[in-house]
Enzyme design. Structure first.
Site, PDB file in Angstrom:
ATOM      1  CB  CYS A   1      -0.889   0.017   1.237  1.00 16.86           C
ATOM      2  SG  CYS A   1      -2.021  -1.380   1.324  1.00 16.86           S
TER       3      CYS A   1
ATOM      4  CB  ALA B   1      -7.594  -5.563  -1.366  1.00 16.79           C
TER       5      ALA B   1
END
Length: 74
Positions: A2, A53
């Site tokens: 991320c 994710a």
């Protein structure tokens, strides 16, 4: 992996220029988290997150996220 970004104003308030800067940061880190992006703003802080994710695919794992009372964001 991320990506995280943000703007902190020690004096003054978050303004349109800061929001444009955060949008540019999120675009620049989109390759780090292509699955989702989120942001949070208050008077002096902007937080941005580009999400990859991998483990929790549910919306409850979106970031930035608040604590139970919504007065602290991570």
């Amino acid at each position: 992996m991320c990506g995280i970004s943000g703007v902190v104003r020690r004096s003054g308030r978050i303004d349109a220029t800061d929001r444009v800067a955060l949008a540019r940061m999120l675009r620049a880190e989109a390759h780090r988290g292509p699955d989702d992006e989120g942001s949070h703003a208050d008077d002096r802080v902007l937080l941005g997150h580009a999400r990859l994710a991998v483990i929790d695919l549910s919306p409850s794992a979106r970031q930035p996220m608040p604590n139970e009372t919504g007065d602290v964001w991570i």
